[in-house]
Write a protein that holds these residues in place. Structure first.
Motif, PDB file in Angstrom:
ATOM      1  N   GLY A 124       0.787  -1.225   0.000  1.00 15.08           N
ATOM      2  CA  GLY A 124       0.000   0.000   0.000  1.00 15.08           C
ATOM      3  C   GLY A 124       0.816   1.270   0.000  1.00 15.08           C
ATOM      4  N   ALA A 125       2.134   1.183   0.022  1.00 17.07           N
ATOM      5  CA  ALA A 125       2.966   2.384   0.083  1.00 17.07           C
ATOM      6  C   ALA A 125       3.118   3.001  -1.306  1.00 17.07           C
ATOM      7  CB  ALA A 125       4.334   2.030   0.650  1.00 17.07           C
ATOM      8  N   VAL A 126       3.190   4.328  -1.331  1.00 15.18           N
ATOM      9  CA  VAL A 126       3.443   5.060  -2.567  1.00 15.18           C
ATOM     10  C   VAL A 126       4.749   5.814  -2.399  1.00 15.18           C
ATOM     11  CG1 VAL A 126       2.639   6.841  -4.151  1.00 15.18           C
ATOM     12  CG2 VAL A 126       0.991   5.285  -3.086  1.00 15.18           C
ATOM     13  N   THR A 127       5.696   5.569  -3.288  1.00 14.84           N
ATOM     14  CA  THR A 127       7.000   6.226  -3.237  1.00 14.84           C
ATOM     15  C   THR A 127       7.117   7.172  -4.422  1.00 14.84           C
ATOM     16  OG1 THR A 127       7.978   4.261  -2.211  1.00 14.84           O
ATOM     17  CG2 THR A 127       9.492   5.864  -3.167  1.00 14.84           C
ATOM     18  N   LEU A 132       9.075   9.969 -10.895  1.00 16.71           N
ATOM     19  CA  LEU A 132       8.734   8.553 -10.782  1.00 16.71           C
ATOM     20  C   LEU A 132       7.835   8.337  -9.572  1.00 16.71           C
ATOM     21  CD1 LEU A 132       9.340   5.613 -11.857  1.00 16.71           C
ATOM     22  CD2 LEU A 132      11.053   5.498 -10.037  1.00 16.71           C
ATOM     23  N   VAL A 133       6.697   7.656  -9.802  1.00 12.81           N
ATOM     24  CA  VAL A 133       5.770   7.310  -8.725  1.00 12.81           C
ATOM     25  C   VAL A 133       5.584   5.798  -8.740  1.00 12.81           C
ATOM     26  CG1 VAL A 133       3.452   7.597  -7.774  1.00 12.81           C
ATOM     27  CG2 VAL A 133       4.579   9.529  -8.911  1.00 12.81           C
ATOM     28  N   VAL A 134       5.864   5.147  -7.609  1.00  8.78           N
ATOM     29  CA  VAL A 134       5.721   3.700  -7.477  1.00  8.78           C
ATOM     30  C   VAL A 134       4.644   3.428  -6.436  1.00  8.78           C
ATOM     31  CG1 VAL A 134       6.871   1.519  -6.942  1.00  8.78           C
ATOM     32  CG2 VAL A 134       8.149   3.367  -8.064  1.00  8.78           C
ATOM     33  N   ASP A 135       3.522   2.848  -6.871  1.00  7.38           N
ATOM     34  CA  ASP A 135       2.411   2.509  -5.987  1.00  7.38           C
ATOM     35  C   ASP A 135       2.473   1.010  -5.715  1.00  7.38           C
ATOM     36  OD1 ASP A 135      -0.035   1.887  -4.792  1.00  7.38           O
ATOM     37  OD2 ASP A 135      -1.112   3.450  -5.885  1.00  7.38           O
ATOM     38  N   ALA A 136       2.987   0.630  -4.537  1.00  2.65           N
ATOM     39  CA  ALA A 136       3.183  -0.784  -4.225  1.00  2.65           C
ATOM     40  C   ALA A 136       1.858  -1.505  -4.035  1.00  2.65           C
ATOM     41  CB  ALA A 136       4.047  -0.936  -2.971  1.00  2.65           C
ATOM     42  N   TRP A 142       4.246   5.176 -12.514  1.00  2.82           N
ATOM     43  CA  TRP A 142       4.084   6.283 -13.454  1.00  2.82           C
ATOM     44  C   TRP A 142       5.407   7.017 -13.573  1.00  2.82           C
ATOM     45  CZ3 TRP A 142       0.535   4.928  -9.817  1.00  2.82           C
ATOM     46  CH2 TRP A 142      -0.765   4.631 -10.265  1.00  2.82           C
ATOM     47  N   LEU A 143       5.741   7.415 -14.779  1.00  4.81           N
ATOM     48  CA  LEU A 143       6.943   8.202 -15.031  1.00  4.81           C
ATOM     49  C   LEU A 143       6.542   9.453 -15.789  1.00  4.81           C
ATOM     50  CD1 LEU A 143      10.003   8.565 -14.910  1.00  4.81           C
ATOM     51  CD2 LEU A 143      10.171   7.250 -17.044  1.00  4.81           C
ATOM     52  N   ASP A 144       6.737  10.588 -15.155  1.00  5.53           N
ATOM     53  CA  ASP A 144       6.362  11.868 -15.749  1.00  5.53           C
ATOM     54  C   ASP A 144       4.886  11.894 -16.131  1.00  5.53           C
ATOM     55  OD1 ASP A 144       7.007  14.468 -16.429  1.00  5.53           O
ATOM     56  OD2 ASP A 144       7.554  13.973 -18.491  1.00  5.53           O
ATOM     57  N   GLY A 145       4.049  11.274 -15.275  1.00  8.43           N
ATOM     58  CA  GLY A 145       2.608  11.278 -15.491  1.00  8.43           C
ATOM     59  C   GLY A 145       2.095  10.191 -16.404  1.00  8.43           C
ATOM     60  N   ARG A 146       2.991   9.377 -16.974  1.00 12.11           N
ATOM     61  CA  ARG A 146       2.581   8.316 -17.891  1.00 12.11           C
ATOM     62  C   ARG A 146       2.769   6.951 -17.232  1.00 12.11           C
ATOM     63  NH1 ARG A 146       6.212   7.819 -21.069  1.00 12.11           N
ATOM     64  NH2 ARG A 146       7.666   9.426 -20.353  1.00 12.11           N
ATOM     65  N   PRO A 147       1.778   6.034 -17.380  1.00 14.60           N
ATOM     66  CA  PRO A 147       1.948   4.695 -16.803  1.00 14.60           C
ATOM     67  C   PRO A 147       3.100   3.960 -17.475  1.00 14.60           C
ATOM     68  CG  PRO A 147      -0.006   4.773 -18.200  1.00 14.60           C
ATOM     69  CD  PRO A 147       0.488   6.187 -18.081  1.00 14.60           C
ATOM     70  N   GLU A 204      17.478   9.237 -19.949  1.00 13.10           N
ATOM     71  CA  GLU A 204      17.498  10.671 -19.684  1.00 13.10           C
ATOM     72  C   GLU A 204      16.502  11.044 -18.592  1.00 13.10           C
ATOM     73  OE1 GLU A 204      19.695  12.496 -21.083  1.00 13.10           O
ATOM     74  OE2 GLU A 204      20.408  11.025 -22.554  1.00 13.10           O
ATOM     75  N   PRO A 205      16.698  12.246 -17.964  1.00 15.01           N
ATOM     76  CA  PRO A 205      15.680  12.744 -17.043  1.00 15.01           C
ATOM     77  C   PRO A 205      14.338  12.821 -17.777  1.00 15.01           C
ATOM     78  CG  PRO A 205      17.686  14.057 -16.930  1.00 15.01           C
ATOM     79  CD  PRO A 205      17.832  13.142 -18.106  1.00 15.01           C
ATOM     80  N   PRO A 206      13.179  12.692 -17.075  1.00 16.85           N
ATOM     81  CA  PRO A 206      13.023  12.849 -15.621  1.00 16.85           C
ATOM     82  C   PRO A 206      13.158  11.560 -14.826  1.00 16.85           C
ATOM     83  CG  PRO A 206      10.880  12.692 -16.636  1.00 16.85           C
ATOM     84  CD  PRO A 206      11.873  12.606 -17.764  1.00 16.85           C
ATOM     85  N   ALA A 207      13.599  10.460 -15.434  1.00 20.66           N
ATOM     86  CA  ALA A 207      13.683   9.195 -14.703  1.00 20.66           C
ATOM     87  C   ALA A 207      14.855   9.223 -13.732  1.00 20.66           C
ATOM     88  CB  ALA A 207      13.847   8.043 -15.682  1.00 20.66           C
TER      89      ALA A 207
END
Length: 243
Positions: A124-127, A132-136, A142-147, A204-207
Motif C-alpha cells: 500500500g505504500a506510494v513512493t 517517478l511514482v511507485v504505488d506498491a 508512473w513516469l512523468d505522469g505516464r503509466p 534521460e531525465p526525468p527518470a
C-alpha cells in the motif's frame, strides 16, 4: 488460483495437476504453442508455467503473445535447457523466472508461490522520486505522469530499489528480497533484470538513475539524493622562478 501450464510432457502435467490441487491451485494444461496462445487470449490466469521445447514451436512464442497483450501475469519458464545464453534471452523476452529440469516438485511449488506473491502482494505504500511514482499497493508505476508497463519481476525490483533509494543494494540482498529465499540461480539474473529496467526507465531525465556501485551492486539515485563529492583537481604547479 488458476495456473496455465504449457507443457507437452503429459506425465509431468498430470503430476503437477494432482500435486498443485493440494495447494488449492487449478492447473489448465495446454500441450502445444497454439493451445497455449489461445488460452492466454481467452482466459485469465494467476500465473503461467511455460516449457520452451514444444511440438509446434517454442514457448517463447507464447511468452511474446502474453507480453504483447501487456499482461503483468507472472511467467515461470520450466525447461531442460541449461545454457546461460538461452536463460538470458528468455528473461529478456519477459519471463519472470527460469527453472531448469529436472527439479523437485517441492522446489517448483515454492518458486511458483514466491512468483505469485511478487505478482499479487502489495503493502500500500506510494513512493515518489521526482517524476517517478511507485504505488506498491496497486502495483503501478508512473513516469512523468505516464503509466510504465513492467513485468511483475521488474516491478518488484523497482519497488525495492525505490523503497531504499540512495542506499546501495548488494546482489545478494536483491536476490533474497526480490527473488525470494527459494531462488538458487546465479546472481547474473540481477544484472539482466537491472538492464531491462534501465531500458524501461530510459537514459534521460526525468527518470531516476539506477547506478552501478562497484564491488557492491546497485542503487536507485533519487533526484535530490546526496551526490558524492567530486574529487578535487590537483593544483597546478607553482611557476619556477630564477634568482
Amino acid at each position: 488460483m488458476r495456473i496455465l501450464l504449457v507443457e507437452d510432457d503429459q506425465q509431468l502435467a498430470s503430476l503437477l495437476q494432482r500435486r498443485l490441487a493440494a495447494d488449492g491451485v487449478t492447473v489448465v494444461h495446454a500441450p502445444t504453442v497454439a493451445e497455449g496462445q489461445l488460452l492466454t487470449e481467452a482466459d485469465a490466469f494467476t500465473a503461467i508455467i511455460l516449457d520452451l521445447q514444444l511440438p509446434d514451436g517454442t514457448g517463447l512464442e507464447v511468452l511474446r503473445v502474453v507480453r504483447a497483450q501487456d499482461h503483468a501475469i507472472p511467467v515461470l519458464v520450466l525447461s531442460g535447457i541449461d545454457r546461460e545464453e538461452v536463460i538470458i534471452r528468455v528473461l529478456d523476452a519477459g519471463a519472470d523466472d527460469y527453472v531448469v529440469k529436472p527439479v523437485s516438485l517441492d522446489l517448483l511449488r515454492a518458486r511458483l508461490r514466491a512468483l505469485v506473491r511478487r505478482g499479487t502482494a502489495g503493502v500500500g505504500a506510494v513512493t515518489r522520486l521526482g517524476a517517478l511514482v511507485v504505488d506498491a499497493g496497486r502495483r503501478q508505476v508512473w513516469l512523468d505522469g505516464r503509466p510504465l508497463a513492467l513485468t511483475p519481476l521488474e516491478f518488484s525490483l523497482l519497488s525495492h530499489l525505490s523503497a531504499h533509494a540512495d542506499v546501495p543494494q548488494s546482489r545478494e540482498t536483491l536476490l533474497r528480497d526480490v527473488w525470494g529465499q527459494g531462488y538458487h540461480g546465479g546472481s547474473n539474473v540481477v544484472d539482466v533484470t537491472i538492464m531491462r529496467l534501465r531500458q524501461r526507465l530510459g537514459p534521460e531525465p526525468p527518470a531516476p538513475t539506477i547506478e552501478t556501485v562497484r564491488g557492491v551492486g546497485y542503487r536507485l539515485r533519487s533526484p535530490d539524493g546526496d551526490r558524492p563529492p567530486a574529487e578535487a583537481e590537483p593544483a597546478p604547479p607553482a611557476p619556477m622562478t630564477t634568482a
